[in-house]
Design a protein around this motif. Structure first.
Motif, PDB file in Angstrom:
ATOM      1  N   ARG A 172     -29.540 -20.353 -36.262  1.00 53.09           N
ATOM      2  CA  ARG A 172     -28.299 -19.583 -36.274  1.00 53.09           C
ATOM      3  C   ARG A 172     -27.533 -19.972 -35.009  1.00 53.09           C
ATOM      4  NH1 ARG A 172     -26.278 -15.442 -38.929  1.00 53.09           N
ATOM      5  NH2 ARG A 172     -24.586 -14.363 -37.880  1.00 53.09           N
ATOM      6  N   HIS A 192     -31.332 -18.323 -32.602  1.00 53.11           N
ATOM      7  CA  HIS A 192     -32.725 -18.301 -33.018  1.00 53.11           C
ATOM      8  C   HIS A 192     -32.860 -19.184 -34.258  1.00 53.11           C
ATOM      9  CE1 HIS A 192     -31.783 -15.722 -36.432  1.00 53.11           C
ATOM     10  NE2 HIS A 192     -31.090 -14.955 -35.608  1.00 53.11           N
ATOM     11  N   SER A 225     -36.627 -15.932 -36.345  1.00 49.88           N
ATOM     12  CA  SER A 225     -36.995 -14.681 -35.699  1.00 49.88           C
ATOM     13  C   SER A 225     -37.097 -14.857 -34.195  1.00 49.88           C
ATOM     14  CB  SER A 225     -38.331 -14.159 -36.220  1.00 49.88           C
ATOM     15  OG  SER A 225     -38.779 -13.099 -35.370  1.00 49.88           O
ATOM     16  N   GLN A 226     -36.183 -14.201 -33.522  1.00 48.92           N
ATOM     17  CA  GLN A 226     -36.160 -14.233 -32.061  1.00 48.92           C
ATOM     18  C   GLN A 226     -37.453 -13.655 -31.477  1.00 48.92           C
ATOM     19  OE1 GLN A 226     -32.648 -12.322 -30.567  1.00 48.92           O
ATOM     20  NE2 GLN A 226     -33.553 -11.879 -28.585  1.00 48.92           N
ATOM     21  N   ILE A 227     -37.999 -12.632 -32.124  1.00 50.67           N
ATOM     22  CA  ILE A 227     -39.210 -11.991 -31.601  1.00 50.67           C
ATOM     23  C   ILE A 227     -40.413 -12.924 -31.728  1.00 50.67           C
ATOM     24  CG2 ILE A 227     -40.860 -10.117 -32.027  1.00 50.67           C
ATOM     25  CD1 ILE A 227     -38.543  -8.240 -32.366  1.00 50.67           C
ATOM     26  N   ASP A 278     -33.367 -14.995 -23.458  1.00 47.49           N
ATOM     27  CA  ASP A 278     -32.877 -13.813 -22.743  1.00 47.49           C
ATOM     28  C   ASP A 278     -33.948 -12.725 -22.618  1.00 47.49           C
ATOM     29  OD1 ASP A 278     -30.694 -12.554 -21.371  1.00 47.49           O
ATOM     30  OD2 ASP A 278     -30.599 -11.155 -23.047  1.00 47.49           O
ATOM     31  N   ARG A 300     -36.541   7.158 -26.619  1.00 44.99           N
ATOM     32  CA  ARG A 300     -36.277   6.235 -27.721  1.00 44.99           C
ATOM     33  C   ARG A 300     -34.891   5.614 -27.619  1.00 44.99           C
ATOM     34  NH1 ARG A 300     -38.475   6.269 -32.378  1.00 44.99           N
ATOM     35  NH2 ARG A 300     -36.527   6.575 -33.455  1.00 44.99           N
ATOM     36  N   GLY A 301     -34.812   4.330 -27.921  1.00 45.83           N
ATOM     37  CA  GLY A 301     -33.523   3.664 -27.920  1.00 45.83           C
ATOM     38  C   GLY A 301     -33.617   2.301 -27.270  1.00 45.83           C
ATOM     39  N   VAL A 302     -32.465   1.714 -27.015  1.00 46.52           N
ATOM     40  CA  VAL A 302     -32.423   0.399 -26.390  1.00 46.52           C
ATOM     41  C   VAL A 302     -31.399   0.411 -25.259  1.00 46.52           C
ATOM     42  CG1 VAL A 302     -32.091  -2.075 -26.755  1.00 46.52           C
ATOM     43  CG2 VAL A 302     -33.004  -0.682 -28.614  1.00 46.52           C
ATOM     44  N   ARG A 316     -28.755  -1.138 -22.728  1.00 46.19           N
ATOM     45  CA  ARG A 316     -27.778  -2.214 -22.817  1.00 46.19           C
ATOM     46  C   ARG A 316     -26.945  -2.224 -21.539  1.00 46.19           C
ATOM     47  NH1 ARG A 316     -29.553  -4.997 -27.288  1.00 46.19           N
ATOM     48  NH2 ARG A 316     -29.807  -3.594 -29.052  1.00 46.19           N
ATOM     49  N   PHE A 350     -34.520  -5.120 -25.586  1.00 46.72           N
ATOM     50  CA  PHE A 350     -35.829  -4.759 -26.108  1.00 46.72           C
ATOM     51  C   PHE A 350     -36.834  -5.782 -25.609  1.00 46.72           C
ATOM     52  CE2 PHE A 350     -39.083  -5.136 -29.454  1.00 46.72           C
ATOM     53  CZ  PHE A 350     -39.520  -3.815 -29.496  1.00 46.72           C
ATOM     54  N   ILE A 391     -27.211   6.957 -23.223  1.00 43.65           N
ATOM     55  CA  ILE A 391     -27.101   6.062 -24.379  1.00 43.65           C
ATOM     56  C   ILE A 391     -26.227   6.753 -25.418  1.00 43.65           C
ATOM     57  CG2 ILE A 391     -28.338   4.825 -26.203  1.00 43.65           C
ATOM     58  CD1 ILE A 391     -30.729   4.577 -24.396  1.00 43.65           C
ATOM     59  N   ASP A 410     -33.693  -9.574 -35.691  1.00 42.17           N
ATOM     60  CA  ASP A 410     -34.787  -8.608 -35.619  1.00 42.17           C
ATOM     61  C   ASP A 410     -34.291  -7.214 -35.225  1.00 42.17           C
ATOM     62  OD1 ASP A 410     -37.150 -10.479 -35.941  1.00 42.17           O
ATOM     63  OD2 ASP A 410     -36.158 -11.376 -34.208  1.00 42.17           O
ATOM     64  N   PHE A 412     -34.696  -0.788 -33.447  1.00 41.76           N
ATOM     65  CA  PHE A 412     -34.500   0.652 -33.301  1.00 41.76           C
ATOM     66  C   PHE A 412     -33.382   1.105 -34.229  1.00 41.76           C
ATOM     67  CE2 PHE A 412     -32.287   4.270 -31.254  1.00 41.76           C
ATOM     68  CZ  PHE A 412     -33.336   5.170 -31.236  1.00 41.76           C
TER      69      PHE A 412
END
Lengths: 363, 130
Positions: free
Chosen positions: A17, A29, A32-34, A225, A290-292, A294, A314, A339, B39, B42
């Protein structure tokens, strides 16, 4: 359409991508980046970093020039192949760019600068070099592949030119080996062992394909990253820039204050910043709620904003969100981050989060 | 090529809507959207009982790289949210039209459903974007 590296068609062939990045069309990626992230932590992955720019700095005045240009001291480099991480500052103490400088021998250095800032960097170097016997040569003829992970060096070794293999495998961390055409640094941006290989652009696709065949997983900018964030490494433009200097970005360790008589660009401004009441601590954050996290989210203490997230995301290794933040000195370890209007609990920790595959913070 | 089931309705902002046949609809994000996000790590699901307006942001899907708002396709009441996404946000990547559903809505006006995009029109939206 952006600029394309010599490996662009390889990326297309692998179904990457592609996204715009610093003026270049680069792979984000390959599915899958993970999974790419885990490949680097557990085995071996590789990145096309040909958008970054090697710059050769050579001539009788190369050392005095670099000692004036950079906040770290190029005179520390006495062993051939040794590398140094340094910030190039403006007179106000802001960061024009962060770079790696390699010592190649008397009067011969190579800097590697960021993709998005390369033209600006070279123009600045040229302007500062005026009147000195130093040649600054941008090496757009070179491609660059970073091979990273615990198995990276072993898998790359058979693919290096025969005459370079032994010396490349013997170089210590943060050293480089080279032959006439290839340059292999034991450096990287992931917190894992590995090589950054600079080679003639026309040889890049052959090496890339051989690495794929050697089970080195192609990885995009996305994994790069998350890996660098876990490894506690700063990103130019997010964690520091021309208005935010090294003291406010956790890069105080890269400033060589000694010897005192070395007059480098930005020194005076940095000295004044050291005890400035506005100075912020640069910390790691672990999100316990919980959350991300940024960039630009506010850090809260007792419900009040006391700082800002500079890089967040993440962490695939921790399976939690982590970040870097700039906060007021004295901010309590147990804090919160705003957040989308809700305070979510977080804890201040000392980066790096992960190094050589191991988690270094308490979860 | 991403999957665009013929029996669903769609929005330009990449939500899909399934008519449950009992005066409620189920909402999720399309295969094209999940693929573009990458991916997913959350999901902030809306509270049950919440009243939403059409095109109101009412959920958030976070991929590794970025956060994206999810919009209510129709005005109405949220009657159920997919709690499974709290533990398995990646269900949206693996099964965007089934296990990865996000919330169920009781629309104030069920006839408004026919005003949303059909599969062919949504396919065109995707093609125009790429």
């Amino acid at each position: 359409m952006g600029l394309r590296t010599p490996l662009y068609s390889e990326h297309e062939r692998l179904g990457a991508r592609i996204v715009p990045f610093g003026g270049w069309d680069m792979p984000l990626h390959y599915g899958s980046q993970i999974e790419e992230h885990h490949a680097v932590r557990r085995a071996a992955g590789m990145f096309d970093v040909s958008h970054m720019r090697p710059v050769d700095i050579e001539g009788p005045d190369a050392l005095p020039f670099l000692r004036h240009l950079l906040a770290n001291d190029a005179a520390k480099l006495t062993a051939p192949g040794k590398a140094l991480y340094a910030c190039m500052l403006n007179p106000q103490g802001g960061v024009i760019d962060d770079l790696i400088l390699y010592f190649r021998g008397p009067e011969r250095y190579r800097a590697v600068v960021n993709a998005g800032t390369a033209e600006k960097d070279i123009a600045w170097m040229q302007s500062q070099a005026e009147g000195r016997q130093v040649e600054i040569r941008s090496r757009d003829d070179l491609a660059m592949i970073a091979v990273q992970g615990p198995d990276a060096r072993a898998r790359a070794e058979p693919l290096l030119p025969e005459g370079l293999r032994a010396s490349a495998m013997q170089v210590g961390p943060f050293f480089a080996a080279e032959d006439t055409h290839w340059f292999v640094g034991r450096t990287g941006y992931t917190g894992e062992d590995g090589f950054e290989i600079m080679l003639p652009s026309e040889d890049a696709a052959t090496l890339w394909r051989a690495l794929v065949a050697a089970d080195v997983r192609p990885c995009g900018l996305g994994a790069r990253d998350t890996l660098r964030l876990e490894a506690g490494m700063n990103l130019y433009g997010q964690d520091m820039d021309e208005t935010v200097g090294p003291l406010d970005a956790g890069l105080g360790w890269t400033i060589a204050w000694q010897p005192e008589e070395r007059d480098f660009i930005g020194r005076e401004a940095l000295a004044a910043r050291r005890d400035h009441p506005d100075r912020r601590d640069f910390v790691g954050l672990l999100l316990t709620g919980r959350g991300v996290l940024r960039s630009h989210q506010n850090v809260l203490a007792q419900g009040r904003p006391v700082g800002e997230v500079t890089s967040g995301g993440f962490s695939p290794t921790l399976e939690r969100s982590i970040a870097f933040a700039r906060v007021a000195p004295g901010t309590p370890a147990d804090c919160a981050v705003d957040i989308r209007g809700k305070p979510v609990s977080a804890r201040i920790v000392k980066p790096p989060f992960v190094r050589n595959g191991r988690i270094l913070v308490d979860l | 090529m991403s999957d665009v089931p013929a029996d669903l309705r769609y929005t330009k902002s990449h939500e899909w809507i399934r008519d449950n046949g009992d005066g409620t609809v189920t909402v999720g994000i399309t295969d094209h959207a999940q693929e573009a996000l990458g991916d997913i790590v959350f999901v902030e699901i809306p509270d049950q009982g919440r009243d939403v307006d059409a095109e109101e942001a009412c959920a958030v899907v976070e991929s590794v790289k970025a956060a994206s708002d999810i919009y209510a396709p129709l005005a109405g009441e949220v009657i159920e949210s997919n709690d499974l996404l709290n533990d398995s946000p990646e269900s949206i990547n693996n099964s965007p039209y089934d296990e990865g559903w996000i919330f169920r809505l009781a629309p104030n006006d069920m006839t408004a459903l026919s005003g949303l995009l059909d599969a062919a029109a949504y396919q065109q939206v995707v093609e125009d974007e790429t």
